[in-house]
Design a protein around this motif. Sequence first.
Motif, PDB file in Angstrom:
ATOM      1  N   ASP A  74       0.914  -1.283  -0.279  1.00  0.00           N
ATOM      2  CA  ASP A  74       0.146  -0.015  -0.203  1.00  0.00           C
ATOM      3  C   ASP A  74       1.058   1.159   0.088  1.00  0.00           C
ATOM      4  O   ASP A  74       0.456   2.177  -0.251  1.00  0.00           O
ATOM      5  N   ALA A  75       2.053   1.028   0.337  1.00  0.00           N
ATOM      6  CA  ALA A  75       3.181   2.188   0.337  1.00  0.00           C
ATOM      7  C   ALA A  75       4.581   1.817   0.255  1.00  0.00           C
ATOM      8  O   ALA A  75       4.795   0.726   0.712  1.00  0.00           O
ATOM      9  N   VAL A  76       5.421   2.652   0.011  1.00  0.00           N
ATOM     10  CA  VAL A  76       6.686   2.363  -0.010  1.00  0.00           C
ATOM     11  C   VAL A  76       7.572   3.246   0.911  1.00  0.00           C
ATOM     12  O   VAL A  76       7.356   4.545   0.734  1.00  0.00           O
ATOM     13  N   LEU A  77       8.345   2.713   1.840  1.00  0.00           N
ATOM     14  CA  LEU A  77       9.311   3.516   2.496  1.00  0.00           C
ATOM     15  C   LEU A  77      10.703   3.181   2.480  1.00  0.00           C
ATOM     16  O   LEU A  77      11.281   2.100   2.603  1.00  0.00           O
ATOM     17  N   ALA A  78      11.411   4.109   1.666  1.00  0.00           N
ATOM     18  CA  ALA A  78      12.572   4.017   1.051  1.00  0.00           C
ATOM     19  C   ALA A  78      13.427   4.541   2.109  1.00  0.00           C
ATOM     20  O   ALA A  78      13.306   6.136   2.617  1.00  0.00           O
ATOM     21  N   HIS A  79      14.524   4.078   2.582  1.00  0.00           N
ATOM     22  CA  HIS A  79      15.425   4.622   3.493  1.00  0.00           C
ATOM     23  C   HIS A  79      16.565   5.292   2.731  1.00  0.00           C
ATOM     24  O   HIS A  79      17.447   4.393   1.908  1.00  0.00           O
ATOM     25  N   PHE A  80      17.056   6.251   2.702  1.00  0.00           N
ATOM     26  CA  PHE A  80      17.914   7.218   1.994  1.00  0.00           C
ATOM     27  C   PHE A  80      17.253   7.673   0.873  1.00  0.00           C
ATOM     28  O   PHE A  80      16.645   7.231   0.099  1.00  0.00           O
ATOM     29  N   GLY A  81      17.782   9.067   0.435  1.00  0.00           N
ATOM     30  CA  GLY A  81      17.290   9.712  -0.812  1.00  0.00           C
ATOM     31  C   GLY A  81      17.695   8.776  -2.012  1.00  0.00           C
ATOM     32  O   GLY A  81      16.853   8.972  -2.957  1.00  0.00           O
ATOM     33  N   VAL A  82      19.013   8.177  -1.990  1.00  0.00           N
ATOM     34  CA  VAL A  82      19.262   7.239  -2.846  1.00  0.00           C
ATOM     35  C   VAL A  82      18.309   6.216  -3.390  1.00  0.00           C
ATOM     36  O   VAL A  82      17.721   5.980  -4.398  1.00  0.00           O
ATOM     37  N   GLU A  83      17.694   5.542  -2.130  1.00  0.00           N
ATOM     38  CA  GLU A  83      16.864   4.522  -2.575  1.00  0.00           C
ATOM     39  C   GLU A  83      15.481   5.082  -3.203  1.00  0.00           C
ATOM     40  O   GLU A  83      14.811   4.690  -3.955  1.00  0.00           O
ATOM     41  N   GLY A  84      15.106   6.243  -2.544  1.00  0.00           N
ATOM     42  CA  GLY A  84      13.864   7.001  -2.841  1.00  0.00           C
ATOM     43  C   GLY A  84      13.874   7.300  -4.497  1.00  0.00           C
ATOM     44  O   GLY A  84      12.913   7.082  -5.352  1.00  0.00           O
ATOM     45  N   PHE A 102      15.463  10.535   5.351  1.00  0.00           N
ATOM     46  CA  PHE A 102      16.838  11.040   4.801  1.00  0.00           C
ATOM     47  C   PHE A 102      17.526  10.866   6.204  1.00  0.00           C
ATOM     48  O   PHE A 102      17.028  11.413   7.117  1.00  0.00           O
ATOM     49  N   HIS A 103      18.676  10.500   6.129  1.00  0.00           N
ATOM     50  CA  HIS A 103      19.715  10.165   7.076  1.00  0.00           C
ATOM     51  C   HIS A 103      20.643  11.107   7.141  1.00  0.00           C
ATOM     52  O   HIS A 103      21.437  11.108   8.377  1.00  0.00           O
ATOM     53  N   GLY A 104      21.154  11.912   6.328  1.00  0.00           N
ATOM     54  CA  GLY A 104      22.448  12.588   6.431  1.00  0.00           C
ATOM     55  C   GLY A 104      23.051  13.081   5.184  1.00  0.00           C
ATOM     56  O   GLY A 104      22.761  14.133   4.504  1.00  0.00           O
ATOM     57  N   PHE A 105      23.932  12.242   4.793  1.00  0.00           N
ATOM     58  CA  PHE A 105      24.433  12.286   3.393  1.00  0.00           C
ATOM     59  C   PHE A 105      23.573  12.806   2.220  1.00  0.00           C
ATOM     60  O   PHE A 105      23.849  13.560   1.342  1.00  0.00           O
ATOM     61  N   ASP A 106      22.532  12.169   2.309  1.00  0.00           N
ATOM     62  CA  ASP A 106      21.685  12.168   1.094  1.00  0.00           C
ATOM     63  C   ASP A 106      20.972  13.645   1.122  1.00  0.00           C
ATOM     64  O   ASP A 106      20.218  14.056   0.029  1.00  0.00           O
ATOM     65  N   ALA A 107      20.933  14.501   2.197  1.00  0.00           N
ATOM     66  CA  ALA A 107      20.488  15.605   2.442  1.00  0.00           C
ATOM     67  C   ALA A 107      21.413  16.832   2.408  1.00  0.00           C
ATOM     68  O   ALA A 107      21.144  18.119   2.024  1.00  0.00           O
ATOM     69  N   THR A 108      22.625  16.379   2.597  1.00  0.00           N
ATOM     70  CA  THR A 108      23.612  17.502   2.675  1.00  0.00           C
ATOM     71  C   THR A 108      24.706  17.298   1.466  1.00  0.00           C
ATOM     72  O   THR A 108      25.579  18.450   1.134  1.00  0.00           O
ATOM     73  N   THR A 109      25.120  16.309   0.937  1.00  0.00           N
ATOM     74  CA  THR A 109      26.402  16.094  -0.157  1.00  0.00           C
ATOM     75  C   THR A 109      25.805  16.892  -1.280  1.00  0.00           C
ATOM     76  O   THR A 109      24.590  16.863  -2.114  1.00  0.00           O
ATOM     77  N   THR A 110      26.796  17.618  -1.813  1.00  0.00           N
ATOM     78  CA  THR A 110      26.508  18.320  -3.085  1.00  0.00           C
ATOM     79  C   THR A 110      26.245  17.438  -4.284  1.00  0.00           C
ATOM     80  O   THR A 110      26.837  16.114  -4.373  1.00  0.00           O
ATOM     81  N   THR A 111      25.584  18.033  -5.193  1.00  0.00           N
ATOM     82  CA  THR A 111      25.326  17.252  -6.542  1.00  0.00           C
ATOM     83  C   THR A 111      26.375  16.776  -7.190  1.00  0.00           C
ATOM     84  O   THR A 111      26.661  15.858  -7.911  1.00  0.00           O
ATOM     85  N   ALA A 112      27.393  17.615  -6.906  1.00  0.00           N
ATOM     86  CA  ALA A 112      28.906  17.535  -7.891  1.00  0.00           C
ATOM     87  C   ALA A 112      29.456  16.291  -7.038  1.00  0.00           C
ATOM     88  O   ALA A 112      30.013  15.286  -7.925  1.00  0.00           O
ATOM     89  N   ALA A 113      29.368  16.255  -5.966  1.00  0.00           N
ATOM     90  CA  ALA A 113      30.103  15.261  -5.072  1.00  0.00           C
ATOM     91  C   ALA A 113      29.425  13.960  -5.297  1.00  0.00           C
ATOM     92  O   ALA A 113      30.150  12.827  -5.441  1.00  0.00           O
ATOM     93  N   LEU A 114      28.154  14.065  -5.378  1.00  0.00           N
ATOM     94  CA  LEU A 114      27.483  12.540  -5.714  1.00  0.00           C
ATOM     95  C   LEU A 114      28.048  12.161  -7.044  1.00  0.00           C
ATOM     96  O   LEU A 114      28.069  10.847  -7.420  1.00  0.00           O
TER      97      LEU A 114
END
Length: 362
Positions: A74-84, A102-114
């Motif tokens: 009925d719903a999906v719960l993705a842990h980390f923005g990467v999985e989402g 969102f746990h940390g790096f997925d909200a703060t790491t720059t797009t360039a670094a990803l």
Amino acid sequence: MPRVAVLRHTFGIASETFVLEQARAFTRWEPVLLSRDALPAGLSGAVLGRGAAAHTAGLGSAPMTRLLRDLRVDAVLAHFGVEGSCVLPATRRAGVPLATVFHGFDATTTTAALLRARTPSWVTYARRRARLARQGELFLPVSEHLRTRLLERGFPADRTVTHHLGLDLRKLPAAGEPEPRTIVHVGRLVPKKGHVHLLRALAELPGVRLTCVGDGPLLGELTHLVGELGLGDRVRFAGRLDNTATLELVARSAVLCLPSTTAPSGDQEGLGQVLLEAGALGRPVVASRHGGIPSAVVDGVTGLLVPEADPVALAAALRRVLDDPELAARLGSAAREHVTGEFDVNSRTARLEELLDGLVRR
């Protein structure tokens, strides 16, 4: 009973016990684990299998879509923005709402670094982060600091809700008398965890011993610094330990220290789960005023916070706690009360189920 697919590409990582603790705490929703790799024992679920490579590279959503439909979630719960970001297209095709933690790096790491990391799933996330912000139904940063970072990246305020995961208090070992003048640090050997600053602070604390739990690419550099500072007989690198062994070590130590700093990639602490574990064990904490740490540690009440990358301030705070048993006991007692009252996994997961109820109704 409604079903929620709990997605994490790899389950069972030693530093991520909170993912499975949360899954086991569901009472009104049935959790179904979804993984790219093997599943842990004790919970039902499915493995993506041959479609995993295409899923993480953002090249095809058909296998995941079939899984979501076959499992009748009925719903999906993705842990980390990467999985989402990786599962987003499949949730659109399957017609199920998506909540992303969102746990940390997925909200703060720059797009360039990803993008520089060249990890397929991280590249997919970098390319789809804006789309995830537009189309995802619910975003759950684990601290107010992460919520602020997500809003700065364009995530909608009305769908971005701070939600602490919580801690399974039943797993904690008995906390006896700590070994005097001992510090423990728990975290990967990477720049964000602040080991360099802690070692320099330790050089100003004669007779104090430090144990570092975790492995990582900085082991050689940190070992060299230990020798340079003349700390060889007072520092132990224990390597990676499972959660049980880590908690036992924390329970025996006089103070837990987490002097985290912002990494060159922008990566910051989301909350610092080990801070909650130490607090629940009644251990005082000294940490940096960084990222989401102030959500876990109340400065001057449950622990002491110091500026980032400041070994002098760090040494002074550690000295206060180590030299004043009454202060240490007072901080530890307040920390235990704070964690048990605000971060119990059962009450936090009950709140999560209410949020999922809202997704289904909407």
